[in-house]
Design a protein around this motif. Structure first.
Motif, PDB file in Angstrom:
ATOM      1  N   SER A 149       0.800  -1.213   0.008  1.00 18.72           N
ATOM      2  CA  SER A 149       0.083   0.095   0.088  1.00 18.72           C
ATOM      3  C   SER A 149       0.859   1.373  -0.025  1.00 18.72           C
ATOM      4  N   ASP A 150       0.460   2.350  -0.656  1.00 15.04           N
ATOM      5  CA  ASP A 150       0.983   3.604  -0.741  1.00 15.04           C
ATOM      6  C   ASP A 150       0.413   4.605   0.477  1.00 15.04           C
ATOM      7  N   LEU A 151      -0.535   4.189   1.221  1.00 14.49           N
ATOM      8  CA  LEU A 151      -1.076   4.933   2.182  1.00 14.49           C
ATOM      9  C   LEU A 151       0.103   5.015   3.320  1.00 14.49           C
ATOM     10  N   SER A 152      -0.290   6.260   4.113  1.00 11.88           N
ATOM     11  CA  SER A 152       0.514   6.246   5.081  1.00 11.88           C
ATOM     12  C   SER A 152       0.184   5.360   6.363  1.00 11.88           C
ATOM     13  N   THR A 153       1.092   4.917   7.148  1.00 14.18           N
ATOM     14  CA  THR A 153       0.691   3.661   8.124  1.00 14.18           C
ATOM     15  C   THR A 153       0.015   4.220   9.366  1.00 14.18           C
ATOM     16  N   GLU A 184      -7.531   5.556   7.221  1.00 13.46           N
ATOM     17  CA  GLU A 184      -7.906   4.396   6.336  1.00 13.46           C
ATOM     18  C   GLU A 184      -7.014   3.166   6.480  1.00 13.46           C
ATOM     19  N   TYR A 185      -5.743   3.406   6.351  1.00 19.80           N
ATOM     20  CA  TYR A 185      -4.684   2.433   6.668  1.00 19.80           C
ATOM     21  C   TYR A 185      -5.104   1.864   7.869  1.00 19.80           C
ATOM     22  N   GLN A 186      -5.160   2.345   8.901  1.00 17.63           N
ATOM     23  CA  GLN A 186      -5.573   1.723  10.374  1.00 17.63           C
ATOM     24  C   GLN A 186      -6.805   0.975  10.193  1.00 17.63           C
ATOM     25  N   ALA A 187      -7.849   1.573   9.523  1.00 17.51           N
ATOM     26  CA  ALA A 187      -9.114   0.728   9.302  1.00 17.51           C
ATOM     27  C   ALA A 187      -8.835  -0.401   8.691  1.00 17.51           C
ATOM     28  N   GLN A 188      -8.042  -0.443   7.733  1.00 14.70           N
ATOM     29  CA  GLN A 188      -7.773  -1.846   6.894  1.00 14.70           C
ATOM     30  C   GLN A 188      -6.932  -2.766   7.756  1.00 14.70           C
ATOM     31  N   VAL A 189      -6.164  -2.239   8.659  1.00 13.18           N
ATOM     32  CA  VAL A 189      -5.338  -3.168   9.876  1.00 13.18           C
ATOM     33  C   VAL A 189      -6.160  -3.770  10.621  1.00 13.18           C
ATOM     34  N   ALA A 190      -6.854  -3.034  11.203  1.00 15.38           N
ATOM     35  CA  ALA A 190      -8.196  -3.567  12.200  1.00 15.38           C
ATOM     36  C   ALA A 190      -9.050  -4.395  11.474  1.00 15.38           C
ATOM     37  N   ARG A 191      -9.548  -4.404  10.149  1.00 17.68           N
ATOM     38  CA  ARG A 191     -10.299  -5.379   9.501  1.00 17.68           C
ATOM     39  C   ARG A 191      -9.533  -6.561   9.408  1.00 17.68           C
ATOM     40  N   HIS A 192      -8.358  -6.645   8.880  1.00 18.52           N
ATOM     41  CA  HIS A 192      -7.488  -7.642   8.632  1.00 18.52           C
ATOM     42  C   HIS A 192      -7.185  -8.682  10.076  1.00 18.52           C
ATOM     43  N   LEU A 252       0.622  -7.741  11.442  1.00 20.13           N
ATOM     44  CA  LEU A 252      -0.345  -6.999  11.352  1.00 20.13           C
ATOM     45  C   LEU A 252      -0.531  -6.160  12.850  1.00 20.13           C
ATOM     46  N   LEU A 253      -0.272  -6.822  13.852  1.00 18.85           N
ATOM     47  CA  LEU A 253      -0.271  -6.190  15.102  1.00 18.85           C
ATOM     48  C   LEU A 253       0.745  -5.103  15.196  1.00 18.85           C
ATOM     49  N   ASN A 254       1.702  -5.406  14.625  1.00 21.60           N
ATOM     50  CA  ASN A 254       2.904  -4.301  14.479  1.00 21.60           C
ATOM     51  C   ASN A 254       2.588  -3.066  13.867  1.00 21.60           C
ATOM     52  N   LYS A 255       1.538  -3.078  13.165  1.00 19.81           N
ATOM     53  CA  LYS A 255       1.265  -2.133  12.179  1.00 19.81           C
ATOM     54  C   LYS A 255       0.404  -1.484  13.041  1.00 19.81           C
ATOM     55  N   VAL A 256      -0.311  -1.669  13.892  1.00 18.69           N
ATOM     56  CA  VAL A 256      -1.008  -0.808  14.513  1.00 18.69           C
ATOM     57  C   VAL A 256      -0.505   0.440  15.267  1.00 18.69           C
ATOM     58  N   VAL A 257      -1.124   1.753  15.103  1.00 15.79           N
ATOM     59  CA  VAL A 257      -0.618   2.801  15.869  1.00 15.79           C
ATOM     60  C   VAL A 257      -1.115   3.125  17.104  1.00 15.79           C
TER      61      VAL A 257
END
Length: 329
Positions: A28-32, A36-44, A87-92
């Motif tokens: 993804s090119d989105l900022s971590t 929007e990116y964090q919503a995708q992380v939560a969904r996955h 995926l957990l490591n991508k959570v802010v």
């Protein structure tokens, strides 16, 4: 005992969703930190939780199984804890305490994944060691060896995927052997990355826990105040420009000047200066005397020229021997 095929199909669909979601986030090119990116992380992450429950409910693995005993289509589910940890490591996290909790869960998931890799003998135990803390050349050699292993594993995985594409293009239906090699190569790459992540996560966790402990005891604020306390008598600020206004104006006028020195006086002024310092000798006598001498010299030249012309005219009128009348009758 394993559950019916329908349960396995459900696990396969959830795993495919989790793997596709993880790969999409990696590319993804989105900022971590973007919503929007964090919503995708939560969904996955929710999909990962469903995958773990589905794997446990289907009883797909046995504790005494070896690598050769596991079916190829089930072997990929060993990656479930790895994907959840990444995926957990991508959570802010909004608070340090939340980040600490996420890191602890991340470490537990990665350790569970590496234990499975070690039990199945996909990698050697010493290659999975992430708790050792070498220093100096030993630490450098460890990083080099890890980089070489990771590079070789990625190259092998890419080659196997190309082989599978070529086999499917040729119409080969039985690709189980290539599929198994691809899954094992993917597990190998993930295990190498998990060991590296555990080393970095452990350092971050130790730092965060130390800061939280200092905050709880009040030593953090005290140490912060000591490090950022101003001196009792701060020095006056350094003045870069000269204080006299005339000197500032002189410097200002010299800004837009050529790179070479300009003349400061005319040639006549320089000559007068040299004469005043005795470095040049002036011509003696007034100017009118030299003019008279020049006029006298010109007059003498004219007289000599006239005398020479008169002599030439006389010689023309009186040829040589014309006055000797002796013997002429």
């Amino acid at each position: 005992a394993r559950k019916p095929m329908a349960a396995e199909d459900s696990v396969a669909s959830v795993f495919a969703s989790v793997q596709a979601g993880y790969e999409s986030l990696e590319e993804s090119d989105l900022s971590t930190s973007s919503p929007e990116y964090q919503a995708q992380v939560a969904r996955h992450l929710d999909a990962c939780a469903r995958l773990s429950r589905a794997v446990d409910a289907a009883s797909l693995f046995s504790s005494n199984e070896e690598l050769d005993d596991i079916r190829t289509d089930l072997l990929q589910y060993k990656l479930a804890p790895y994907f959840q940890a990444e995926l957990l490591n991508k959570v802010v996290a909004s608070q340090p305490s939340e980040r600490i909790a996420n890191l602890k869960l991340l470490m537990a998931l990665h350790c569970r994944f590496l234990e499975d890799v070690e039990v199945l003998r996909i990698m050697k135990k010493e290659e999975l060691d992430w708790q050792s803390k070498p220093v100096g050349d030993a630490a450098r050699n460890q990083r080099i060896a890890q980089f070489q292993r990771e590079k070789a594993a990625k190259q092998a995985l890419a080659q196997l995927r190309e082989r599978k594409k070529l086999a499917l293009k040729r119409g080969l239906e039985d690709t189980e052997e290539i599929d198994r090699e691809c899954i094992l190569a993917l597990i190998l790459c993930c295990a190498i990355n998990a060991a590296s992540q555990l080393r970095m996560v452990q350092q971050e966790l130790e730092m965060l826990e130390s800061v939280e402990k200092m905050k709880a005891t009040g030593t953090f604020q005290k140490r912060w105040d000591e490090e950022h306390k101003l001196p009792p008598n701060p020095r006056r600020p350094v003045t870069i420009l000269p204080t006299p206004s005339a000197q500032r104006m002189a410097l200002h006028e010299r800004v837009f000047q050529p790179g070479y020195s300009l003349p400061t006086m005319t040639s006549e002024e320089a000559l007068r200066l040299e004469l005043s310092q005795g470095n040049a000798i002036a011509k003696s006598g007034p100017k009118h005397e030299s003019d008279e001498e020049d006029s006298d010299r010109d007059q003498d030249n004219d007289d000599k020229l006239k005398k020479a012309r008169d002599w030439d005219d006389w010689k023309d009128e009186n040829p040589r021997g014309s006055g000797n009348t002796i013997g002429q009758g």
